[in-house]
Write a protein that holds these residues in place. Structure first.
Motif, PDB file in Angstrom:
ATOM      1  N   GLY A  65      -4.694   4.875   7.143  1.00 54.68           N
ATOM      2  CA  GLY A  65      -4.433   3.463   7.407  1.00 54.68           C
ATOM      3  C   GLY A  65      -5.675   2.716   7.860  1.00 54.68           C
ATOM      4  N   SER A 187       2.923  -3.325   6.102  1.00 47.99           N
ATOM      5  CA  SER A 187       2.580  -2.098   5.397  1.00 47.99           C
ATOM      6  C   SER A 187       2.867  -0.924   6.319  1.00 47.99           C
ATOM      7  CB  SER A 187       1.097  -2.102   5.003  1.00 47.99           C
ATOM      8  OG  SER A 187       0.283  -1.904   6.147  1.00 47.99           O
ATOM      9  N   SER A 188       2.595   0.264   5.824  1.00 50.04           N
ATOM     10  CA  SER A 188       2.835   1.477   6.621  1.00 50.04           C
ATOM     11  C   SER A 188       1.591   1.904   7.378  1.00 50.04           C
ATOM     12  CB  SER A 188       3.309   2.614   5.710  1.00 50.04           C
ATOM     13  OG  SER A 188       2.338   2.869   4.692  1.00 50.04           O
ATOM     14  N   PRO A 193       7.431   4.427   7.050  1.00 58.38           N
ATOM     15  CA  PRO A 193       8.390   3.545   6.377  1.00 58.38           C
ATOM     16  C   PRO A 193       9.825   3.729   6.861  1.00 58.38           C
ATOM     17  CG  PRO A 193       6.853   4.440   4.785  1.00 58.38           C
ATOM     18  CD  PRO A 193       6.576   5.136   6.078  1.00 58.38           C
ATOM     19  N   ARG A 201      10.029  -2.857   4.632  1.00 59.37           N
ATOM     20  CA  ARG A 201       9.840  -1.821   3.614  1.00 59.37           C
ATOM     21  C   ARG A 201       9.828  -2.424   2.216  1.00 59.37           C
ATOM     22  NH1 ARG A 201      13.658   1.247   6.564  1.00 59.37           N
ATOM     23  NH2 ARG A 201      15.212   0.896   4.924  1.00 59.37           N
ATOM     24  N   ALA A 204       6.543  -4.202   1.725  1.00 56.00           N
ATOM     25  CA  ALA A 204       5.454  -3.229   1.615  1.00 56.00           C
ATOM     26  C   ALA A 204       5.375  -2.630   0.212  1.00 56.00           C
ATOM     27  CB  ALA A 204       5.631  -2.120   2.647  1.00 56.00           C
ATOM     28  N   ASP A 210      -0.540  -1.335   1.085  1.00 50.55           N
ATOM     29  CA  ASP A 210       0.340  -0.192   1.258  1.00 50.55           C
ATOM     30  C   ASP A 210       0.196   0.790   0.101  1.00 50.55           C
ATOM     31  OD1 ASP A 210       2.567   0.756   3.101  1.00 50.55           O
ATOM     32  OD2 ASP A 210       3.558   0.928   1.150  1.00 50.55           O
TER      33      ASP A 210
END
Length: 258
Positions: A65, A187-188, A193, A201, A204, A210
């Motif tokens: 990330g 985003s994750s 998620p 979700r 995203a 993501d």
């Protein structure tokens, strides 16, 4: 085609020389990723107990990330360099030369891609020093780096196009500031998620940020889902090609206006 590639490399090398002459800039760009990596990694380390992260270490989850977020944040400002060259008159002087117009735009994009790759590798190594584990090995790390470069290419090319269109620093700063945090938190990047609200979700799923994270995390896991890797990676590649094409078209429009 060969001439265009040579000219693109010349324009890239020109910007790499500038980057090499400012080593402090490279260090400064790593300060924020280090804060995200180790501050957030320590602050939220127990969040993996909620489940759905695919690992027992939050740092393992966080590294991809941070790599992707850093690629986004650094490349979103590419248009500022283009705008500076317009204001200095450097770009207009290049227009009097036979250099390929695509090379004038793509040199900036390639330079940012190389810098993004270097930055991504450094962040991965810092995560390794901090105790992160990468079961996917070098191959998984390579996929993450490529995904971050593709994401950077998308937003770097779009930023160049924006610089050509608005030609104002304030507009670029405002748009980048507006987009950076929403793209990150939709985003994750920080949360699995399965732990996110359903509406986030769904958003995203259409967020290129993501896509890069999913591709990188999957490739770096012990059991990669190559369908996810190839699907998300293919989407990033398609968007990167479209963004580069758009930046070149925007440059040709700028050329006709001077």
């Amino acid at each position: 085609m060969s001439a265009a590639l040579v000219e693109t490399w010349y324009m890239t090398r020109r910007q790499l020389v500038v980057f090499a002459r400012q080593p402090a800039y490279a260090v400064i760009t790593l300060i924020q990723p280090v804060i995200w990596l180790f501050l957030f990694g320590s602050l939220f380390k127990k969040v993996v107990e909620l489940g759905g992260f695919g690992t027992t270490s939050y740092l393992d989850y966080l590294v991809p990330g941070v790599v992707v977020m850093s690629a986004l944040s650094s490349n979103m400002w590419a248009g500022m360099g283009t705008l500076e060259e317009i204001q200095r008159g450097t770009l207009n002087r290049f227009l009097t030369t036979p250099v390929s117009r695509a090379a004038l735009m793509n040199g900036n994009v390639v330079n940012n891609g190389l810098v993004t790759a270097l930055q991504s590798v450094v962040i991965v190594l810092l995560g390794l020093l901090g105790g992160a584990d990468y079961p996917g090995g070098i191959g998984g790390v390579a996929v993450l780096v490529v995904a971050s470069v593709l994401l950077g290419t998308i937003f770097g090319a779009l930023s160049n196009a924006l610089g050509m269109l608005v030609r104002e620093r304030e507009s670029i700063i405002g748009i980048n500031t507006f987009l950076l945090l929403p793209l990150t938190f939709l985003s994750s990047a920080f949360m699995a998620p399965s732990q996110m609200p359903s509406w986030i979700r769904r958003i995203a799923d259409f967020n290129p940020l993501d896509w890069a994270m999913v591709a990188g995390r999957s490739a770096m896991s012990a059991h990669p889902d190559w369908g996810d890797v190839l699907g998300r990676g293919g989407g990033l590649l398609g968007l990167a090609i479209a963004a580069v094409w758009l930046s070149i078209r925007t440059f040709r429009s700028y050329q006709r206006s001077v």
